[in-house]
Scaffold this motif. Sequence first.
Motif, short mmCIF file in Angstrom:
data_model
loop_
_atom_site.label_atom_id
_atom_site.label_comp_id
_atom_site.label_asym_id
_atom_site.label_seq_id
_atom_site.Cartn_x
_atom_site.Cartn_y
_atom_site.Cartn_z
N VAL A 28 11.43 25.89 3.35
CA VAL A 28 11.09 24.68 4.31
C VAL A 28 10.04 23.72 3.22
O VAL A 28 10.04 22.62 3.27
N GLN A 29 9.17 24.41 2.64
CA GLN A 29 8.24 23.82 1.63
C GLN A 29 8.71 22.93 0.55
O GLN A 29 8.56 21.83 0.19
N ARG A 30 9.93 23.60 0.08
CA ARG A 30 10.81 23.04 -0.87
C ARG A 30 11.49 21.80 -0.63
O ARG A 30 11.25 20.75 -1.07
N CYS A 31 11.96 21.85 0.70
CA CYS A 31 12.80 20.74 1.12
C CYS A 31 11.73 19.64 1.59
O CYS A 31 12.03 18.41 1.04
N HIS A 32 10.57 20.00 2.13
CA HIS A 32 9.60 19.07 2.39
C HIS A 32 9.17 18.32 1.20
O HIS A 32 8.95 17.24 1.02
N LEU B 80 22.91 17.31 3.15
CA LEU B 80 23.72 17.96 2.14
C LEU B 80 23.46 17.83 0.61
O LEU B 80 23.61 18.35 -0.13
N ASP B 81 22.76 16.62 0.58
CA ASP B 81 22.11 16.35 -0.72
C ASP B 81 21.19 17.41 -1.00
O ASP B 81 21.00 17.60 -2.32
N ILE B 82 20.35 17.69 0.13
CA ILE B 82 19.30 18.65 -0.06
C ILE B 82 19.95 20.06 -0.49
O ILE B 82 19.48 20.65 -1.37
N CYS B 83 20.77 20.39 0.13
CA CYS B 83 21.51 21.53 -0.15
C CYS B 83 21.95 21.66 -1.31
O CYS B 83 21.73 22.85 -2.03
N LYS B 84 22.44 20.62 -2.04
CA LYS B 84 23.05 20.60 -3.35
C LYS B 84 22.19 20.45 -4.50
O LYS B 84 22.05 21.44 -5.30
N ALA B 85 20.93 19.74 -4.23
CA ALA B 85 20.13 19.59 -5.28
C ALA B 85 19.32 21.04 -5.29
O ALA B 85 18.58 21.19 -6.35
N LEU B 86 18.66 21.54 -4.33
CA LEU B 86 18.21 22.58 -4.32
C LEU B 86 18.75 24.20 -4.10
O LEU B 86 18.11 25.06 -4.30
N ASN B 87 20.17 23.73 -4.28
CA ASN B 87 21.04 25.08 -4.44
C ASN B 87 20.67 26.01 -3.18
O ASN B 87 20.62 27.27 -3.38
N ILE B 88 20.93 25.46 -2.12
CA ILE B 88 20.65 26.36 -0.88
C ILE B 88 21.63 26.00 0.09
O ILE B 88 22.02 25.12 0.62
N PRO B 89 22.25 27.32 0.58
CA PRO B 89 23.48 27.39 1.49
C PRO B 89 22.94 26.69 2.86
O PRO B 89 21.88 26.72 3.33
N HIS B 90 23.68 25.92 3.51
CA HIS B 90 23.51 25.16 4.45
C HIS B 90 23.18 26.08 5.92
O HIS B 90 22.12 25.79 6.41
N ARG B 91 23.86 27.08 5.72
CA ARG B 91 23.37 28.14 6.97
C ARG B 91 21.91 28.66 6.62
O ARG B 91 21.13 28.73 7.65
N THR B 92 21.57 28.89 5.49
CA THR B 92 20.31 29.37 5.01
C THR B 92 19.26 28.62 5.51
O THR B 92 18.17 28.73 6.13
N LEU B 93 19.56 27.16 5.04
CA LEU B 93 18.66 25.98 5.53
C LEU B 93 18.29 25.82 6.87
O LEU B 93 17.21 25.76 7.30
N ASN B 94 19.58 26.10 7.84
CA ASN B 94 19.12 25.99 9.26
C ASN B 94 18.20 26.98 9.73
O ASN B 94 17.56 26.65 10.53
N TYR B 95 18.82 28.25 9.21
CA TYR B 95 17.98 29.33 9.69
C TYR B 95 16.52 29.33 9.32
O TYR B 95 15.70 29.70 10.12
N SER B 96 16.21 28.90 8.20
CA SER B 96 14.83 29.00 7.64
C SER B 96 13.99 28.00 8.33
O SER B 96 12.89 28.20 8.72
N PHE B 97 14.40 26.97 8.79
CA PHE B 97 13.78 25.83 9.51
C PHE B 97 13.61 26.34 10.79
O PHE B 97 12.55 26.22 11.54
N HIS B 98 14.71 27.01 11.33
CA HIS B 98 14.36 27.59 12.74
C HIS B 98 13.41 28.52 12.98
O HIS B 98 12.40 28.54 13.92
N LYS B 99 13.06 29.17 11.85
CA LYS B 99 12.21 30.59 11.93
C LYS B 99 10.81 30.09 11.42
O LYS B 99 9.84 30.35 12.14
N ALA B 100 10.63 29.20 10.68
CA ALA B 100 9.34 28.47 10.17
C ALA B 100 8.80 27.49 10.90
O ALA B 100 7.65 26.98 10.92
N THR B 101 9.71 26.33 11.56
CA THR B 101 9.11 25.08 12.19
C THR B 101 9.50 25.08 13.52
O THR B 101 9.08 24.22 14.38
N GLY B 102 10.48 26.18 14.12
CA GLY B 102 11.16 26.01 15.44
C GLY B 102 12.01 24.69 15.79
O GLY B 102 12.33 24.20 16.99
N THR B 103 12.46 24.16 14.66
CA THR B 103 13.41 22.73 14.97
C THR B 103 14.44 22.76 13.88
O THR B 103 14.43 23.65 12.87
N SER B 104 15.16 21.97 13.77
CA SER B 104 16.27 21.87 12.82
C SER B 104 15.80 21.18 11.73
O SER B 104 14.81 20.24 11.71
#
Length: 317
Positions: free
Chosen positions: A213-217, A231-255
């Motif tokens: 989440v901090q990297r994306c922010h 999608l640009d963020i997933c590509k630029a930071l090399n983060i799978p879309h599913r991982t991105l969604n799950y990480s935001f849910h756990k760390a922020t409670g939102t999408s």
Amino acid sequence: MFSQSAVFDDVYQHAHSLQDWPQEYDQLSSGKFEGFLEDIQMDAVRVFRERMKQSVVQDTHTPMGKISMMIPHHVEPSDASEQARQIMASGITLLPYESDFSFVGPEELDYSIISIGHERLAELLSHETYTRLIGFKKSYGIKTAPGFLVNLRQQLSELIESLKTVTQTADNAELISKATEDKLIQLALTIYEADDTGKNQLKRLGNQHNYIVQRCHDYVASNEGSCASILDICKALNIPHRTLNYSFHKATGTSPMQYLRAVKLNAARRELTKSYLPVTDIAANYGFFHMGYFSQEYRRLFGETPSMTRKRYADRV
């Protein structure tokens, strides 16, 4: 002794009202912001209490030479985990020492901070405990018994209330201030020394979800990523879309979409308050190329239009 008590209807004014504690707030949940701050500073101890009625990303750098802890009065439950959020809802959070620190608060948050000069604690703690505290670069959580936390909150509230009745000109102001300062230090020692004897379970907070989440922010707050899509963020930071969604849910409670859109809208709002650029140019700087959509989302988040924000700040100059 310095003290202030204030209410706020603006998230940025709230963030910048805390002297000598650099921080930036981004509002995440939609609606009018409501904030409250009570801040008391003595010779070696500072105690302040903050309440907020909106979910807010809090980015700070803990102040030089201060060892600090957070005591929750009320943390509204959410889908985020304590480990990923980096603060304890049902325990005490030891803040990192002279370091960057960020967390996402729920829509209702009420907490106090006790911040003590490190030299004062160095005189009172064992060398081992003191060295460990000033070595913290991440937050740590202490799970406490419910009764202990209830008692700690009550004592803290009573001490703050007693200080609020003291005026600088009172004959006994200095004595009351010192007595209260000593009691606050004793409260802190109770917690630190319990950890020293193994009575408290100390765990490091923050994990891979928070890191993502901090990297994306940071990326969307940069010039390179200010107009990036998910999608640009997933590509630029090399983060799978599913991982991105799950990480935001756990760390922020939102999408990630809701979070990152809010970060961009907050950045646009800050620019509205500081520059004379046309609103359309500011919106485009953060990837909002359709003015109607920008105004709609802006109003939904902050409860006012971009032009209302600009006028509000112009009137305060």
